[in-house]
Design a protein around this motif. Structure first.
Motif, PDB file in Angstrom:
ATOM      1  N   ALA A  81      49.028  60.825 -29.770  1.00 25.82           N
ATOM      2  CA  ALA A  81      47.606  60.769 -29.417  1.00 25.82           C
ATOM      3  C   ALA A  81      47.389  61.274 -27.992  1.00 25.82           C
ATOM      4  O   ALA A  81      46.422  61.994 -27.704  1.00 25.82           O
ATOM      5  CB  ALA A  81      47.088  59.336 -29.553  1.00 25.82           C
ATOM      6  N   ARG A  82      48.319  60.916 -27.094  1.00 23.20           N
ATOM      7  CA  ARG A  82      48.208  61.376 -25.706  1.00 23.20           C
ATOM      8  C   ARG A  82      48.361  62.892 -25.632  1.00 23.20           C
ATOM      9  O   ARG A  82      47.638  63.564 -24.887  1.00 23.20           O
ATOM     10  CB  ARG A  82      49.268  60.683 -24.854  1.00 23.20           C
ATOM     11  CG  ARG A  82      49.095  60.913 -23.347  1.00 23.20           C
ATOM     12  CD  ARG A  82      50.162  60.161 -22.555  1.00 23.20           C
ATOM     13  NE  ARG A  82      50.030  58.729 -22.739  1.00 23.20           N
ATOM     14  CZ  ARG A  82      51.003  57.943 -23.185  1.00 23.20           C
ATOM     15  NH1 ARG A  82      52.183  58.458 -23.515  1.00 23.20           N
ATOM     16  NH2 ARG A  82      50.820  56.645 -23.311  1.00 23.20           N
ATOM     17  N   LEU A 142      47.644  65.054 -28.007  1.00 19.98           N
ATOM     18  CA  LEU A 142      46.426  65.667 -28.553  1.00 19.98           C
ATOM     19  C   LEU A 142      45.288  65.623 -27.546  1.00 19.98           C
ATOM     20  O   LEU A 142      44.514  66.577 -27.418  1.00 19.98           O
ATOM     21  CB  LEU A 142      46.021  64.949 -29.846  1.00 19.98           C
ATOM     22  CG  LEU A 142      46.839  65.276 -31.095  1.00 19.98           C
ATOM     23  CD1 LEU A 142      46.405  64.387 -32.258  1.00 19.98           C
ATOM     24  CD2 LEU A 142      46.696  66.745 -31.474  1.00 19.98           C
ATOM     25  N   ALA A 143      45.188  64.501 -26.824  1.00 21.99           N
ATOM     26  CA  ALA A 143      44.133  64.361 -25.826  1.00 21.99           C
ATOM     27  C   ALA A 143      44.321  65.374 -24.698  1.00 21.99           C
ATOM     28  O   ALA A 143      43.354  65.974 -24.213  1.00 21.99           O
ATOM     29  CB  ALA A 143      44.122  62.938 -25.273  1.00 21.99           C
ATOM     30  N   GLN A 176      53.151  57.123 -32.100  1.00 25.75           N
ATOM     31  CA  GLN A 176      51.743  57.419 -32.352  1.00 25.75           C
ATOM     32  C   GLN A 176      50.975  57.538 -31.040  1.00 25.75           C
ATOM     33  O   GLN A 176      50.100  58.397 -30.901  1.00 25.75           O
ATOM     34  CB  GLN A 176      51.132  56.322 -33.231  1.00 25.75           C
ATOM     35  CG  GLN A 176      51.640  56.327 -34.660  1.00 25.75           C
ATOM     36  CD  GLN A 176      51.146  55.148 -35.475  1.00 25.75           C
ATOM     37  OE1 GLN A 176      50.610  54.177 -34.921  1.00 25.75           O
ATOM     38  NE2 GLN A 176      51.321  55.203 -36.778  1.00 25.75           N
ATOM     39  N   THR A 177      51.318  56.674 -30.079  1.00 26.84           N
ATOM     40  CA  THR A 177      50.666  56.736 -28.771  1.00 26.84           C
ATOM     41  C   THR A 177      50.980  58.046 -28.068  1.00 26.84           C
ATOM     42  O   THR A 177      50.097  58.686 -27.491  1.00 26.84           O
ATOM     43  CB  THR A 177      51.115  55.547 -27.884  1.00 26.84           C
ATOM     44  OG1 THR A 177      50.750  54.323 -28.528  1.00 26.84           O
ATOM     45  CG2 THR A 177      50.469  55.612 -26.513  1.00 26.84           C
TER      46      THR A 177
END
Length: 200
Positions: free
Chosen positions: A92-93, A95-96, A88-89
Motif C-alpha cells: 500500500a505504501r 502504491l501511494a 500489505q502495508t
C-alpha cells in the motif's frame, strides 16, 4: 578443468536456520521454542574475502516435536498473519508513493511553441525545453520527502513522457510515449527505437 567449490551440507538429522525459515519459522519463534542451536557447520558463503559466520543447526527430531505442539502452531499462525499484514502495508505504501510521483509529474504541462523543423528532428524539437524539465525535476527533489534513487528515475521518466506528449501534440511526427510497441520482425525497427536514433 577447475573443481567446483564444494558447498557444505547439513549433517543428517539436522536443519539449518534457512531450512526453518522455509518451514514457516521466524527468528522470534526459533528463540522462543528452540532456544540455543544444537551445533554448527561451516558457512560456504563469503562476503568479499571474509567467510560468513557458521550456520546454526537444530536437531530435526526436536524441531518436529515442537511443530506438533498446539502452542507453537498458534504462534506460527499469528506470525504468518503479522507477516501478511506487513507485506500489505508495504504494498500500500509503494502504491501511494507511485501515485504521488504520477500526480507530481502530471502537474508538469510544458507549453510547446512549434518551430519550422524538418520531420524527424527529435533532438532539436526537445532541446529548447530540456532546461525547464531539469528545473522541474530539481524542484520535485526538494518538495517530495525521502525520494529514493529508484523513485528519482521513475519521476524523471514520467516528466520526460509529459514533455514527449506535448511535443507529439505540437509535431505529429514526434513519437508519442503512449504508442503501443507492435511486435517486430528481426531486422526491423520498433516504435520505441526512436529514443536511440541519432537524427540530428
Amino acid at each position: 578443468m577447475a573443481r567446483e567449490r564444494e558447498v557444505p551440507l547439513n549433517p543428517p538429522g539436522f536443519l539449518a536456520t534457512q531450512d526453518l525459515k522455509e518451514r514457516g519459522w521466524t527468528p522470534t519463534l526459533i528463540r522462543r521454542f528452540l532456544g540455543e542451536h544444537d551445533r554448527t557447520r561451516p558457512n560456504g558463503l563469503r562476503m568479499g574475502r571474509r567467510r560468513l559466520p557458521p550456520v546454526k543447526l537444530y536437531e530435526e527430531a526436536r524441531v518436529l516435536d515442537v511443530e506438533r505442539d498446539d502452542t507453537f502452531l498458534a504462534a506460527q499462525a499469528r506470525a504468518a498473519d503479522a507477516r501478511e499484514r506487513a507485506e500489505q502495508t508495504r504494498a500500500a505504501r509503494a502504491l501511494a508513493r507511485q501515485d504521488l510521483l504520477e500526480r507530481a509529474a502530471a502537474e508538469y504541462v510544458p507549453v510547446v511553441h512549434p518551430e519550422p523543423l524538418r520531420k524527424g528532428a527529435v533532438r532539436k524539437a526537445r532541446e529548447p525545453y530540456q532546461g525547464a524539465l531539469d528545473a522541474r525535476m530539481d524542484t520535485l527533489r526538494r518538495e517530495i520527502p525521502r525520494l529514493t534513487a529508484r523513485e528519482e528515475d521513475t519521476l524523471a521518466g514520467l516528466l520526460r513522457a509529459q514533455l514527449d506528449r506535448a511535443l507529439h501534440a505540437a509535431y505529429p511526427w514526434y513519437p508519442s510515449p503512449d504508442a503501443q510497441a507492435a511486435p517486430s520482425r528481426p531486422g526491423t525497427a520498433r516504435p520505441s527505437d526512436w529514443r536511440d536514433w541519432e537524427w540530428d
